[in-house]
Design a protein around this motif. Structure first.
Motif, PDB file in Angstrom:
ATOM      1  N   ASP A   1       0.820  -1.203   0.000  1.00  0.00           N
ATOM      2  CA  ASP A   1       0.000   0.000   0.000  1.00  0.00           C
ATOM      3  C   ASP A   1       0.863   1.266   0.000  1.00  0.00           C
ATOM      4  O   ASP A   1       1.959   1.290   0.558  1.00  0.00           O
ATOM      5  N   LYS A   2       0.327   2.307  -0.604  1.00  0.00           N
ATOM      6  CA  LYS A   2       1.022   3.586  -0.721  1.00  0.00           C
ATOM      7  C   LYS A   2       1.403   4.207   0.620  1.00  0.00           C
ATOM      8  O   LYS A   2       2.313   5.010   0.702  1.00  0.00           O
ATOM      9  N   SER A   3       0.696   3.844   1.687  1.00  0.00           N
ATOM     10  CA  SER A   3       0.950   4.450   2.992  1.00  0.00           C
ATOM     11  C   SER A   3       2.216   3.922   3.668  1.00  0.00           C
ATOM     12  O   SER A   3       2.693   4.521   4.627  1.00  0.00           O
ATOM     13  N   HIS A   4       2.769   2.820   3.187  1.00  0.00           N
ATOM     14  CA  HIS A   4       3.926   2.213   3.843  1.00  0.00           C
ATOM     15  C   HIS A   4       5.237   2.901   3.456  1.00  0.00           C
ATOM     16  O   HIS A   4       5.462   3.236   2.302  1.00  0.00           O
ATOM     17  N   TYR A   5       6.101   3.056   4.438  1.00  0.00           N
ATOM     18  CA  TYR A   5       7.412   3.670   4.209  1.00  0.00           C
ATOM     19  C   TYR A   5       8.231   2.840   3.230  1.00  0.00           C
ATOM     20  O   TYR A   5       8.907   3.368   2.359  1.00  0.00           O
ATOM     21  N   THR A   6       8.139   1.523   3.348  1.00  0.00           N
ATOM     22  CA  THR A   6       8.866   0.633   2.439  1.00  0.00           C
ATOM     23  C   THR A   6       8.457   0.896   0.997  1.00  0.00           C
ATOM     24  O   THR A   6       9.278   0.855   0.090  1.00  0.00           O
ATOM     25  N   ARG A   7       7.188   1.184   0.788  1.00  0.00           N
ATOM     26  CA  ARG A   7       6.667   1.477  -0.557  1.00  0.00           C
ATOM     27  C   ARG A   7       7.390   2.677  -1.168  1.00  0.00           C
ATOM     28  O   ARG A   7       7.741   2.678  -2.342  1.00  0.00           O
ATOM     29  N   LYS A   8       7.613   3.705  -0.374  1.00  0.00           N
ATOM     30  CA  LYS A   8       8.317   4.893  -0.857  1.00  0.00           C
ATOM     31  C   LYS A   8       9.707   4.505  -1.382  1.00  0.00           C
ATOM     32  O   LYS A   8      10.122   4.934  -2.460  1.00  0.00           O
ATOM     33  N   LEU A   9      10.391   3.659  -0.635  1.00  0.00           N
ATOM     34  CA  LEU A   9      11.730   3.225  -1.042  1.00  0.00           C
ATOM     35  C   LEU A   9      11.668   2.342  -2.285  1.00  0.00           C
ATOM     36  O   LEU A   9      12.538   2.408  -3.147  1.00  0.00           O
ATOM     37  N   MET A  10      10.629   1.523  -2.383  1.00  0.00           N
ATOM     38  CA  MET A  10      10.450   0.685  -3.577  1.00  0.00           C
ATOM     39  C   MET A  10      10.180   1.555  -4.804  1.00  0.00           C
ATOM     40  O   MET A  10      10.645   1.250  -5.896  1.00  0.00           O
ATOM     41  N   ASP A  11       9.401   2.616  -4.619  1.00  0.00           N
ATOM     42  CA  ASP A  11       9.123   3.533  -5.728  1.00  0.00           C
ATOM     43  C   ASP A  11      10.390   4.231  -6.210  1.00  0.00           C
ATOM     44  O   ASP A  11      10.557   4.492  -7.396  1.00  0.00           O
ATOM     45  N   GLN A  12      11.296   4.536  -5.283  1.00  0.00           N
ATOM     46  CA  GLN A  12      12.522   5.262  -5.619  1.00  0.00           C
ATOM     47  C   GLN A  12      13.625   4.352  -6.153  1.00  0.00           C
ATOM     48  O   GLN A  12      14.493   4.792  -6.891  1.00  0.00           O
ATOM     49  N   SER A  13      13.600   3.112  -5.771  1.00  0.00           N
ATOM     50  CA  SER A  13      14.651   2.159  -6.136  1.00  0.00           C
ATOM     51  C   SER A  13      14.190   1.281  -7.292  1.00  0.00           C
ATOM     52  O   SER A  13      13.013   1.150  -7.560  1.00  0.00           O
ATOM     53  N   GLU A  14      15.098   0.653  -7.915  1.00  0.00           N
ATOM     54  CA  GLU A  14      14.767  -0.320  -8.967  1.00  0.00           C
ATOM     55  C   GLU A  14      14.727  -1.745  -8.426  1.00  0.00           C
ATOM     56  O   GLU A  14      14.503  -2.679  -9.173  1.00  0.00           O
ATOM     57  N   TYR A  15      14.955  -1.906  -7.114  1.00  0.00           N
ATOM     58  CA  TYR A  15      15.056  -3.240  -6.520  1.00  0.00           C
ATOM     59  C   TYR A  15      14.263  -3.339  -5.230  1.00  0.00           C
ATOM     60  O   TYR A  15      14.054  -2.353  -4.535  1.00  0.00           O
ATOM     61  N   PHE A  16      13.857  -4.580  -4.898  1.00  0.00           N
ATOM     62  CA  PHE A  16      13.284  -4.885  -3.597  1.00  0.00           C
ATOM     63  C   PHE A  16      13.657  -6.331  -3.278  1.00  0.00           C
ATOM     64  O   PHE A  16      14.050  -7.101  -4.156  1.00  0.00           O
ATOM     65  N   ALA A  17      13.555  -6.686  -2.009  1.00  0.00           N
ATOM     66  CA  ALA A  17      13.892  -8.047  -1.587  1.00  0.00           C
ATOM     67  C   ALA A  17      12.714  -8.660  -0.860  1.00  0.00           C
ATOM     68  O   ALA A  17      11.913  -7.966  -0.225  1.00  0.00           O
ATOM     69  N   LEU A  18      12.612  -9.969  -0.962  1.00  0.00           N
ATOM     70  CA  LEU A  18      11.625 -10.742  -0.216  1.00  0.00           C
ATOM     71  C   LEU A  18      12.369 -11.781   0.609  1.00  0.00           C
ATOM     72  O   LEU A  18      13.212 -12.503   0.089  1.00  0.00           O
ATOM     73  N   GLY A  19      12.069 -11.833   1.894  1.00  0.00           N
ATOM     74  CA  GLY A  19      12.630 -12.839   2.787  1.00  0.00           C
ATOM     75  C   GLY A  19      11.515 -13.759   3.257  1.00  0.00           C
ATOM     76  O   GLY A  19      10.445 -13.283   3.638  1.00  0.00           O
ATOM     77  N   VAL A  20      11.740 -15.049   3.235  1.00  0.00           N
ATOM     78  CA  VAL A  20      10.744 -16.029   3.665  1.00  0.00           C
ATOM     79  C   VAL A  20      10.867 -16.165   5.187  1.00  0.00           C
ATOM     80  O   VAL A  20      11.821 -16.757   5.694  1.00  0.00           O
ATOM     81  N   ALA A  21       9.909 -15.593   5.894  1.00  0.00           N
ATOM     82  CA  ALA A  21       9.972 -15.531   7.355  1.00  0.00           C
ATOM     83  C   ALA A  21       9.839 -16.912   7.984  1.00  0.00           C
ATOM     84  O   ALA A  21       9.088 -17.759   7.497  1.00  0.00           O
ATOM     85  N   SER A  22      10.566 -17.115   9.081  1.00  0.00           N
ATOM     86  CA  SER A  22      10.542 -18.405   9.764  1.00  0.00           C
ATOM     87  C   SER A  22      10.117 -18.234  11.219  1.00  0.00           C
ATOM     88  O   SER A  22      10.065 -17.127  11.754  1.00  0.00           O
ATOM     89  N   ALA A  23       9.824 -19.350  11.857  1.00  0.00           N
ATOM     90  CA  ALA A  23       9.297 -19.353  13.223  1.00  0.00           C
ATOM     91  C   ALA A  23      10.255 -18.753  14.243  1.00  0.00           C
ATOM     92  O   ALA A  23       9.814 -18.214  15.252  1.00  0.00           O
ATOM     93  N   GLY A  24      11.539 -18.807  13.984  1.00  0.00           N
ATOM     94  CA  GLY A  24      12.521 -18.301  14.936  1.00  0.00           C
ATOM     95  C   GLY A  24      12.563 -16.788  15.076  1.00  0.00           C
ATOM     96  O   GLY A  24      13.206 -16.277  15.990  1.00  0.00           O
TER      97      GLY A  24
END
Length: 192
Positions: free
Chosen positions: A53-76
């Protein structure tokens, strides 16, 4: 314990529908947020979609950058995961530090990745993302690098049956409740 995963097999990181950590960075500023809306879009080369969503700070950085990362979250890392998904960097600039999440980067990339995930992939935004993100908050990316924790990923495939419980993937329900990946069940196809 982190080893590269062949990009032809990177789609397997997202195929299990786990909660993901989405991270982005631009000009020394970085953020990570939790998201349950990331999935593989295409297999070879691996492409992924994520809704931010547009309201997220991460979104602003994604809009400015050409890259993003996804991490598969674990129980730990459930407490840190919940913190990153509950607090916006718009409201608290110290969000990352206060979350307690240990971060690292991989050589050649400035995007922070969360320690304790079972796998990570970095994506280059695809050109059609600009229109789709404005209309649907949808980002499309093509994997440019992927890694897995060797306690989970063997020969490019996840092996959660033999991995420690803290490395099982998390699946968010609501109100701080998660499910962990359960037992494997092998089924033989029926003859046609």
């Amino acid at each position: 314990m982190i080893k590269p995963i062949d990009l032809d097999r990177a789609y397997r990181l997202l195929n299990i529908g786990a909660t993901t950590l989405v991270s982005a960075a631009h000009e020394g500023d970085a953020d990570i947020m939790a998201a349950a809306w990331a999935t593989a879009l295409d297999l070879t080369p691996c492409k992924a979609t994520v809704v931010i969503d547009k309201s997220h700070y991460t979104r602003k950085l994604m809009d400015q950058s050409e890259y993003f990362a996804l991490g598969v979250a674990s129980a730990g890392i459930l407490p840190e995961l919940l913190s990153l998904g509950s607090v916006s960097k718009n409201a608290d600039p110290e969000k990352l530090k206060k979350s307690g999440m240990a971060l690292f980067t991989q050589p050649g990339f400035k995007i922070p990745l969360a320690r304790g995930c079972s796998a990570w992939a970095i994506f280059k935004k695809l050109p059609e993302t600009d229109e789709l993100s404005k209309k649907y908050d949808l980002f499309l990316g093509q994997a440019v690098a992927a890694w897995g924790d060797e306690r989970v990923y063997q020969n490019g495939r996840p092996d959660f049956e033999h991995a420690p419980k803290e490395m099982r993937t998390t699946h968010y329900v609501s109100g701080g409740r998660f499910f962990l990946l359960g037992e494997a069940v092998d089924v033989e196809p029926t003859a046609q």
